[in-house]
Motif scaffolding. Sequence first.
Motif, PDB file in Angstrom:
ATOM      1  N   VAL A 152       0.825  -1.208   0.000  1.00  0.00           N
ATOM      2  CA  VAL A 152       0.000   0.000   0.000  1.00  0.00           C
ATOM      3  C   VAL A 152       0.857   1.255   0.000  1.00  0.00           C
ATOM      4  CG1 VAL A 152      -1.816   1.258   1.228  1.00  0.00           C
ATOM      5  CG2 VAL A 152      -1.842  -1.254   1.194  1.00  0.00           C
ATOM      6  N   ASP A 153       1.849   1.271   0.861  1.00  0.00           N
ATOM      7  CA  ASP A 153       2.720   2.447   1.008  1.00  0.00           C
ATOM      8  C   ASP A 153       4.169   1.972   1.072  1.00  0.00           C
ATOM      9  OD1 ASP A 153       3.836   4.883   1.473  1.00  0.00           O
ATOM     10  OD2 ASP A 153       2.855   5.261   3.403  1.00  0.00           O
ATOM     11  N   PRO A 154       4.764   1.606  -0.075  1.00  0.00           N
ATOM     12  CA  PRO A 154       6.127   1.049  -0.042  1.00  0.00           C
ATOM     13  C   PRO A 154       7.156   2.028   0.510  1.00  0.00           C
ATOM     14  CG  PRO A 154       5.419   1.503  -2.296  1.00  0.00           C
ATOM     15  CD  PRO A 154       4.219   1.663  -1.437  1.00  0.00           C
ATOM     16  N   ASP A 155       6.958   3.314   0.310  1.00  0.00           N
ATOM     17  CA  ASP A 155       7.932   4.282   0.807  1.00  0.00           C
ATOM     18  C   ASP A 155       8.043   4.231   2.326  1.00  0.00           C
ATOM     19  OD1 ASP A 155       8.416   5.101  -1.762  1.00  0.00           O
ATOM     20  OD2 ASP A 155       6.956   6.736  -1.690  1.00  0.00           O
ATOM     21  N   ALA A 156       6.904   4.037   3.014  1.00  0.00           N
ATOM     22  CA  ALA A 156       6.925   4.010   4.477  1.00  0.00           C
ATOM     23  C   ALA A 156       7.734   2.819   4.989  1.00  0.00           C
ATOM     24  CB  ALA A 156       5.493   3.965   5.009  1.00  0.00           C
ATOM     25  N   VAL A 157       7.536   1.646   4.380  1.00  0.00           N
ATOM     26  CA  VAL A 157       8.277   0.464   4.825  1.00  0.00           C
ATOM     27  C   VAL A 157       9.750   0.594   4.467  1.00  0.00           C
ATOM     28  CG1 VAL A 157       8.431  -2.044   4.663  1.00  0.00           C
ATOM     29  CG2 VAL A 157       6.206  -0.931   4.574  1.00  0.00           C
ATOM     30  N   ARG A 158      10.049   1.104   3.273  1.00  0.00           N
ATOM     31  CA  ARG A 158      11.441   1.289   2.878  1.00  0.00           C
ATOM     32  C   ARG A 158      12.151   2.225   3.849  1.00  0.00           C
ATOM     33  NH1 ARG A 158      10.744   4.038  -1.308  1.00  0.00           N
ATOM     34  NH2 ARG A 158      10.128   2.292  -2.645  1.00  0.00           N
ATOM     35  N   GLU A 159      11.487   3.302   4.202  1.00  0.00           N
ATOM     36  CA  GLU A 159      12.090   4.260   5.135  1.00  0.00           C
ATOM     37  C   GLU A 159      12.294   3.625   6.499  1.00  0.00           C
ATOM     38  OE1 GLU A 159      11.068   8.637   7.111  1.00  0.00           O
ATOM     39  OE2 GLU A 159       9.787   7.792   5.536  1.00  0.00           O
ATOM     40  N   TRP A 160      11.334   2.828   6.931  1.00  0.00           N
ATOM     41  CA  TRP A 160      11.473   2.197   8.245  1.00  0.00           C
ATOM     42  C   TRP A 160      12.621   1.188   8.249  1.00  0.00           C
ATOM     43  CZ3 TRP A 160      11.140  -2.708  10.372  1.00  0.00           C
ATOM     44  CH2 TRP A 160      11.029  -2.761  11.757  1.00  0.00           C
ATOM     45  N   LEU A 161      12.761   0.383   7.188  1.00  0.00           N
ATOM     46  CA  LEU A 161      13.820  -0.635   7.140  1.00  0.00           C
ATOM     47  C   LEU A 161      15.206  -0.023   7.019  1.00  0.00           C
ATOM     48  CD1 LEU A 161      12.152  -3.284   4.803  1.00  0.00           C
ATOM     49  CD2 LEU A 161      12.643  -3.563   7.228  1.00  0.00           C
ATOM     50  N   THR A 162      15.343   1.026   6.257  1.00  0.00           N
ATOM     51  CA  THR A 162      16.663   1.625   6.032  1.00  0.00           C
ATOM     52  C   THR A 162      17.069   2.580   7.139  1.00  0.00           C
ATOM     53  OG1 THR A 162      15.626   3.361   4.690  1.00  0.00           O
ATOM     54  CG2 THR A 162      16.462   1.415   3.537  1.00  0.00           C
ATOM     55  N   LEU A 195      13.912 -11.866   3.624  1.00  0.00           N
ATOM     56  CA  LEU A 195      14.141 -12.266   2.236  1.00  0.00           C
ATOM     57  C   LEU A 195      12.824 -12.467   1.497  1.00  0.00           C
ATOM     58  CD1 LEU A 195      17.093 -14.787   2.710  1.00  0.00           C
ATOM     59  CD2 LEU A 195      17.196 -12.501   1.709  1.00  0.00           C
ATOM     60  N   GLY A 196      11.821 -13.002   2.194  1.00  0.00           N
ATOM     61  CA  GLY A 196      10.514 -13.110   1.569  1.00  0.00           C
ATOM     62  C   GLY A 196       9.921 -11.756   1.247  1.00  0.00           C
ATOM     63  N   LEU A 197      10.141 -10.773   2.130  1.00  0.00           N
ATOM     64  CA  LEU A 197       9.671  -9.412   1.857  1.00  0.00           C
ATOM     65  C   LEU A 197      10.409  -8.833   0.656  1.00  0.00           C
ATOM     66  CD1 LEU A 197       7.793  -7.195   3.005  1.00  0.00           C
ATOM     67  CD2 LEU A 197       9.737  -6.385   4.353  1.00  0.00           C
ATOM     68  N   ALA A 198      11.713  -9.096   0.557  1.00  0.00           N
ATOM     69  CA  ALA A 198      12.476  -8.615  -0.595  1.00  0.00           C
ATOM     70  C   ALA A 198      12.015  -9.281  -1.879  1.00  0.00           C
ATOM     71  CB  ALA A 198      13.966  -8.880  -0.371  1.00  0.00           C
ATOM     72  N   LEU A 199      11.655 -10.559  -1.795  1.00  0.00           N
ATOM     73  CA  LEU A 199      11.174 -11.266  -2.981  1.00  0.00           C
ATOM     74  C   LEU A 199       9.835 -10.714  -3.450  1.00  0.00           C
ATOM     75  CD1 LEU A 199      11.474 -13.653  -4.966  1.00  0.00           C
ATOM     76  CD2 LEU A 199      10.401 -15.107  -3.245  1.00  0.00           C
ATOM     77  N   ALA A 200       8.956 -10.401  -2.498  1.00  0.00           N
ATOM     78  CA  ALA A 200       7.635  -9.895  -2.859  1.00  0.00           C
ATOM     79  C   ALA A 200       7.658  -8.416  -3.232  1.00  0.00           C
ATOM     80  CB  ALA A 200       6.660 -10.120  -1.699  1.00  0.00           C
ATOM     81  N   HIS A 201       8.591  -7.668  -2.651  1.00  0.00           N
ATOM     82  CA  HIS A 201       8.630  -6.213  -2.878  1.00  0.00           C
ATOM     83  C   HIS A 201      10.079  -5.776  -3.108  1.00  0.00           C
ATOM     84  CE1 HIS A 201       4.460  -6.047  -1.431  1.00  0.00           C
ATOM     85  NE2 HIS A 201       4.854  -6.818  -0.433  1.00  0.00           N
ATOM     86  N   PRO A 202      10.633  -6.065  -4.287  1.00  0.00           N
ATOM     87  CA  PRO A 202      12.040  -5.687  -4.524  1.00  0.00           C
ATOM     88  C   PRO A 202      12.272  -4.188  -4.487  1.00  0.00           C
ATOM     89  CG  PRO A 202      10.976  -6.470  -6.539  1.00  0.00           C
ATOM     90  CD  PRO A 202      10.032  -6.757  -5.428  1.00  0.00           C
ATOM     91  N   ASP A 203      11.218  -3.391  -4.679  1.00  0.00           N
ATOM     92  CA  ASP A 203      11.383  -1.943  -4.598  1.00  0.00           C
ATOM     93  C   ASP A 203      11.464  -1.456  -3.161  1.00  0.00           C
ATOM     94  OD1 ASP A 203       8.767  -2.796  -4.251  1.00  0.00           O
ATOM     95  OD2 ASP A 203       7.921  -0.844  -4.793  1.00  0.00           O
ATOM     96  N   VAL A 204      11.091  -2.300  -2.198  1.00  0.00           N
ATOM     97  CA  VAL A 204      11.122  -1.922  -0.787  1.00  0.00           C
ATOM     98  C   VAL A 204      12.438  -2.361  -0.144  1.00  0.00           C
ATOM     99  CG1 VAL A 204      10.037  -2.314   1.460  1.00  0.00           C
ATOM    100  CG2 VAL A 204       8.626  -1.924  -0.570  1.00  0.00           C
TER     101      VAL A 204
END
Length: 838
Positions: A135-145, A172-181
Motif C-alpha cells: 500500500v505504502d512502499p515508501d513508508a516500509v522502505r524508510e522504516w527498514l533503512t 528475504l521473503g519481503l524482498a522477494l515480494a517487494h524488490p522496490d522496498v
Amino acid sequence: MTGVSVGGAQERALDVWGEVYGLASGILHGRAAGPGDAVLLYTELLGAARELLVPLPERAARVLQLAALQGPGAADAAELARWWDLRAVDFFFRSEPAPLWLGVLQEYAPQLLLPDRAAGGRWPAAAFLDHVAGVDPDAVREWLTAPDDEDPAVSRAQKASAAGRLALDALLGLALAHPDVVGADQVRAVLADTAAVRAGGGPAVGTTLRLAARWARAVPRTGRGREWVLVVEGLLAGAVEDEHAGHLALRAVVERVADAEARAAGTGDGAAAEELVAAALAAEEEMRERIAEQSAARLPGHEVAVLLRELVRTAYPAGPAASAHPNVAMIRAVLAGLLARDVALLPGASRTLVFGGDLDLVHAGDAAAYGGPGLARTVLDLAAADADAGVGLGLRTCAWARLAAVDAPLHDRLVAAHLAARPPAPAGQSPTPAAGDVNEWWERALELTARLVAAGPGPEPARLVDLVFRTCPPGRAGELETRVRAALGAPPPAAAVEEVLPAGADRADGLAEPLASWLRVWDWSPVLPAGVLAGWELVLHAVRRLQPAGPSDPRTAPVLEPVKESTVLAAGDLEQTAGGPLAAAAALAAAPDAGADGYAMVLHRLVAADPAAWTADPSAVLAALELPELGAFYLAAAALHAERPGAFPGRTLTGAVTAALGLRRALDGPAPGAGQRTAAGRGDGLLFADQALADLLTAVWRTGAVLDAGQDKDVLDHLYALAAELTRPAAQSTPAAPAGDGAAGVFADGAPWRGVRGSRRCWGRMRGCGRWGACSSTPPARPAPTGRCRPRCSGRWPARFPRPPARRRWPPRSGYGCRPCTATPPPSPPSTTPPCTG
C-alpha cells in the motif's frame, strides 16, 4: 498456566504484575499512598487480570476492532503493547491493520515491530510490513533503512535479520515480494555475515539460500546493479565451497570404512573383526546423517545453474546488440574467480577426469557430481556474448588469468574453445572485423597452437588446431609449421623405431619414453597436415601395425557412460522394429532376461522417442509386455509424458491409473508359483509401479480428467494405506523377520524372500551399498530394515571418486571401463563374487 509461550515484547507486557506488586508492597510497608494510587492499582490490576485470564476467543472482537482502526493513537498502541498472548498479536498483524499503525507503533511501542531474538527470530510484524509495503512502499522502505535505535551503525533491516533464522527468511521473503522496498544493498548487508547465514546447518540453511536465490532471479535484469552481482557471487561462492566440502565428507566415510575392512581382514580373531565392522558401520551411519544435513544445507544444483545463466544474461540485459551492463567487467571477474576457486579446491589428479568431457557438450543446467564443467561453460558463454557485442579478445579473456595461475592446461583449453568458436570473419563478410582484432586473434592462435600440440590432444584444442591449419593466411603458414614441428620434436631415426616398436611386437608401454612422445604425434596426426608430419612416417607406420583402425579423431570425444546394467536387448535394437510399440513390447517380453532392472532404461528411451505411439493403447502394450515388472517400467516411463499433446488419448489415462494399481498389487504380492512365467529378477518393479501411479494421478488432477466409477475409491484406499504407514509409530513399523527356512531363502508360506524394498545385489550407490538400506539374500535374524551390506561392498566405493589416471596400456583395450552411450554393452561375465549378505 495457559501453556502459551510468550516473546520478548510480551514479557515486557507481563512486567505490569511486578509494577503492581511493587506499588502495593510499598504502601503496605509504610509508604504514604498518593491520592491516585488506589485508582492506579485497581486499573492496572484489572487490566492485567483481563489480559491474563480472559480467553482469546472472548477477546477476538477487540482485536478486530483495533485492526480496523484507520486512525490509531497512543492509547491504542499502549493497549496493544499490554497484550501478553502472542496469538492475539499474530492475529492482529495478519488482519492487515491500517498503514498508519506503522508510525504509531514505532513511536509508542517499537518493540512490537521487531523480531524476537529469544524465539529464534520469530517476527509477527513481518506480515504487517508485507501488507503495508503493498500500500505504502515508501513508508516500509524508510522504516527498514532507518538506523537502529540502539545501534545507529546498522539499519533496522540488519538488526531484524540478525535476530534469527526466521527473521532473516521473513526479510528475504519481503524482498522477494517487494524488490522496490528491500533493495539489493539491504539484501547484501543481511547476507554479508556468511557464518550467521549458515549457522546450524541443515534444511533451514537450505531454505534461506533458496529464498535468496529466488530473490536474485526475480529482480528485473535492467534493475540489477553492483550490489546484486555481489549477492549472486556470494551465493555461488558458497555453493562451490559446499560442493567440495560434501565430497570431502563422503571421501572420509569411504576411507574410514575401507580402513576398517582392511584391519578386519588382517586380524585372525573373528570377534575382533566383527567389532571393527560394527564400529565402521556405526561411524558410517553417523557420517551418512552428517552428509544428508550438508546436502540439505546447500543451494540445489538447479538453482546454481539458474544463477549462472542470469549472470550471463545480466551482462547484456537487452542482448549483445544493445549496450552492456555497467558492471560487465565485474561479472567477467566474478565468473572467472568462481571457476578458479572451484579448480583450486579440486585435487590435481582429479581435474583431468572432472573436466575430461567436451565442453561444447556441457550445459550449466546438467546434473553432475561436480559443478566445475558447468562453470567453465558459463565462462565461455559470457565470452561468446562479449565477442558478439564487439568486445576485443584481450578484454573478454583478461579475467581468465586467475584460472591460468591455478591450472594452465585448463586455461589453454578454455582459450582454445573460445578461439575456435569465435574465429575472425572471412574477408567480404559483414561486419568486417578490424585489422587489429584479426591480428590479435592470429597471434593468440599461433602461440596457443604450438603449446597445445606440445600437450596431449583434446576436443577443444584439436578443433582449434584443425581450424588454424585450414584457414591460416599464407603469410603466417611458415611460422605456424615451424612452431608446430618444434612442439612435436625431432622425428626418430629408423633404428630407434625398430628398437622400440619391433615388427613382431603386439603391445608396448605407452607411458615409457620415447614411445609416449611418439604416441602424442600419433594422436594428433588426424588434424595435422602432411608437411608437419614429414619425417614421422616410420613411427606412424609402426604404430598402425599395432592399431590397424588408426587413431581416433581428437576433435570429438565420445560421451562416456558407466556400464551399470547389461541387457540382451537395447533401445537401439528396438526403435526401428516393424510393427511399432506392440512388436517391441513382445520382443522385450521374449528376451531371456525379461524383467531385469536394465529394461527400465530401455523402455524409458523407447517411450521418449515416440510418446504418442507408446501411449495410444496402454492396455495393449501391457498385454504384450506380459510381465508386471516390464509393465511397471513402461507405465513409469509413459507417465512422464502424460501431459504432452497427443499422449494418452481419450480415456486411456484413467485406464492407465487402473493398470498401475493392478501392477502394484501384483508386485506387492507373493512371487509367481511354479510353472508360471517369472522375470529374470523382480528388482525395482514395485518402486516403478509406485512412481507410475503417483505420476499418473498427478496428470489426472492437472488435466481435469475424471476417474471411472469406483476408481476414485480404489485410489483413495491406496493413498490412505500409504498415509497409515507414515503415521504409524516407529516401534510398530519395524516388522519382525517372518518365520521360515532362512537358509533356503523362503518364508513359511513358501514364498521366496525378496529383501526389504531392495535388490539382492550390491549396487554401490554413492551414499551406501544397499539401494534401500538392505542387501541380503537370506532373511536376517534381526529386524529387516536394519540389515546392511558388510563393509567389503564399500571397498568398491573409492572407485566412485576421481583418481589419478592409470598407466596407459598400449594399444588400449576396447570396451574397457566406460563405453560410449550409443554402443551396446557387452554381456556381463559370470560373477564369481559371493552374494553380499546383511
